[in-house]
Design an enzyme around this catalytic site. Structure first.
Site, mmCIF file in Angstrom:
data_model
loop_
_atom_site.group_PDB
_atom_site.id
_atom_site.type_symbol
_atom_site.label_atom_id
_atom_site.label_comp_id
_atom_site.label_asym_id
_atom_site.label_seq_id
_atom_site.Cartn_x
_atom_site.Cartn_y
_atom_site.Cartn_z
ATOM 1 N N TRP A 1 0.855 -1.187 0.000
ATOM 2 C CA TRP A 1 0.000 0.000 0.000
ATOM 3 C C TRP A 1 0.892 1.239 0.000
ATOM 4 O O TRP A 1 1.804 1.354 0.835
ATOM 5 C CB TRP A 1 -0.886 -0.049 1.247
ATOM 6 C CG TRP A 1 -1.856 1.074 1.392
ATOM 7 C CD1 TRP A 1 -2.696 1.577 0.441
ATOM 8 C CD2 TRP A 1 -2.110 1.835 2.575
ATOM 9 N NE1 TRP A 1 -3.460 2.591 0.952
ATOM 10 C CE2 TRP A 1 -3.111 2.770 2.260
ATOM 11 C CE3 TRP A 1 -1.592 1.796 3.875
ATOM 12 C CZ2 TRP A 1 -3.607 3.679 3.193
ATOM 13 C CZ3 TRP A 1 -2.080 2.687 4.803
ATOM 14 C CH2 TRP A 1 -3.078 3.626 4.469
ATOM 15 N N ASP B 1 -0.681 -5.491 9.213
ATOM 16 C CA ASP B 1 -1.715 -4.546 8.816
ATOM 17 C C ASP B 1 -2.913 -5.366 8.350
ATOM 18 O O ASP B 1 -2.853 -6.046 7.327
ATOM 19 C CB ASP B 1 -1.191 -3.664 7.681
ATOM 20 C CG ASP B 1 -2.195 -2.597 7.258
ATOM 21 O OD1 ASP B 1 -3.308 -2.568 7.786
ATOM 22 O OD2 ASP B 1 -1.839 -1.786 6.363
ATOM 23 N N ALA C 1 -6.632 -4.747 7.262
ATOM 24 C CA ALA C 1 -7.607 -3.713 6.933
ATOM 25 C C ALA C 1 -8.853 -4.269 6.259
ATOM 26 O O ALA C 1 -9.799 -3.524 6.008
ATOM 27 C CB ALA C 1 -6.959 -2.668 6.013
ATOM 28 N N LYS D 1 -13.399 -0.665 6.112
ATOM 29 C CA LYS D 1 -13.987 -1.488 5.057
ATOM 30 C C LYS D 1 -15.060 -2.425 5.585
ATOM 31 O O LYS D 1 -16.189 -2.434 5.089
ATOM 32 C CB LYS D 1 -12.896 -2.298 4.339
ATOM 33 C CG LYS D 1 -12.012 -1.458 3.424
ATOM 34 C CD LYS D 1 -10.942 -0.717 4.188
ATOM 35 C CE LYS D 1 -10.023 0.056 3.273
ATOM 36 N NZ LYS D 1 -9.021 0.854 4.028
#
Length: 394
Positions: A127, A208, A210, A243
């Protein structure tokens, strides 16, 4: 002072969004921005969020600050969602953050504060905000191989070879599920090998996560994170609610720091709270409170999980439909990886020139590295995209 500022390069995704908005063609397709969209192109408010907000309006009596770490109930609810019972609760420190990005930033700040010489290893690719924040903080950074542009899968041999060179005390940033931007994920046996490599080198994992619930399911998407956390002495985890709860603008995240032993937790908790104080004092609460309400209420949670599963299944259907149409048009299975990837994104493997052709000739917008947002498609646009991909020579 202000006259000495240097113009910074425009964010590529934001620039893409602007170009899309200015494109007058009514056939244009936006596959760039990283938000979930339904078949009408809208990013809906989830039913459980609406219900929780209505309840909150009825019962909330104050907008006073919570605490530097946020509401403890939120931290506990998120720890349970991400980690389950894989790690003893008394080893886990946690603070609420402004979104997953805030959790990443606070994690980097913690690393820099404790060990400024530590190199943070990131996947190639990752990302874009990961390297951007690291560069801004002037932190040592290196890449490990991850994506194979030929197979559109994970270059696992290259990944392990690179991670074997990591030094003790360095930090390895890993995507818990639904790798962004590629959509290519490790298998659980591969995760076990990554863990063994980290144990051997003495590196510290920073995960991470997400997109929990967007890949193979809530529990399945957390499996790798739980493996790492349960088998490594120390782990950092940045979790986002943007999300899977659809609350992008509420900026709701959590940073977790898992100490080797319970007696290290109080120091870690105090340190994370101190970092929050230095950056923004008290974290935002509205989104966190809604998440807490949903996760602690059986009816709300059941409805949330049902709608999240609908979202996941929709993206899987779109993936399968696109891969099938591309197979029909190309007469080959070279696009089969699209059905195997998970999450909102896949990396198509197109060249920058082919991506520009798609934009210029077909009004199809995707990031320059050919990352496309699967959730930006619907049954009407899949044939259009597939034909354009073939016409562009991808």
């Amino acid at each position: 002072m202000l006259t000495d500022l240097i113009q910074q390069p425009a964010d590529k995704i934001l620039a893409l969004m602007q170009a899309y908005r200015e494109d007058p063609r009514d056939t244009k397709i936006d596959l760039g921005v990283g938000v979930y969209k339904d078949a009408t192109g809208n990013t809906p408010v989830m039913r459980a969020i609406k219900a929780a907000e209505k309840q909150l309006w009825e019962v909330e009596t104050t907008k006073a600050y919570t605490g530097l770490a946020g509401d403890p109930a939120y931290g506990n609810a998120m720890i349970d969602l991400v980690l389950g019972d894989s790690v003893a609760r008394d080893r886990i420190a946690a603070v609420a953050t402004p979104g997953g990005t805030g959790a990443i930033r606070q994690g980097f700040e913690l690393i820099k504060w404790v060990n400024p010489e530590a190199t943070v290893w990131i996947s190639a690719p990752t990302w874009p905000n990961h390297p951007s924040i690291l560069k801004f903080l002037k932190m040592p950074m290196a890449e490990y191989r991850y994506f194979d542009n030929e197979t559109r899968g994970v270059d696992f041999d290259g990944m392990i070879e690179d991670l074997s060179q990591v030094k003790a005390g360095d930090v390895v940033l890993l995507h818990g599920c639904c790798h962004n931007p590629t959509g290519a994920n490790l298998t659980l046996p591969q995760w076990a090998e990554v863990i063994a490599t980290l144990q051997e080198t003495g590196a510290i994992p920073f995960i991470d996560i997400a997109y929990q619930g967007f890949g193979d399911g809530l529990q399945e998407d957390a499996a790798a994170v739980r493996m790492v956390a349960s088998e490594m002495p120390e782990t950092l985890i940045a979790a986002s609610c943007s999300k899977n709860f659809g609350i992008y603008r509420e900026r709701t995240g959590l940073l977790m720091a898992i100490s080797e032993k319970a007696d290290g937790q109080p120091l870690a908790q105090g340190s994370l709270a101190f970092l929050n104080r230095q950056n923004y004092s008290f974290p935002p609460d509205h989104g966190a409170r809604l998440v807490t309400m949903i996760l602690s209420d059986d009816a709300l949670r059941a409805d949330w999980e049902a709608e999240l599963e609908e979202v996941r299944q929709n993206m899987l259907s779109l993936r399968t439909a696109l891969a099938t149409e591309l197979q029909r048009l190309s007469g080959s299975d070279r696009f089969g990886f699209l059905a195997q990837h998970r999450g909102m994104f896949s990396r198509l493997g197109a060249t920058p020139e082919q991506v520009e052709t798609l934009r210029r000739d077909h009004a199809i917008y995707m990031v320059g590295d050919s990352r496309l947002n699967i959730a930006g498609l619907n049954e009407k646009t899949i044939p259009i995209l597939a034909k354009a991909i073939i016409d562009a020579g991808v």
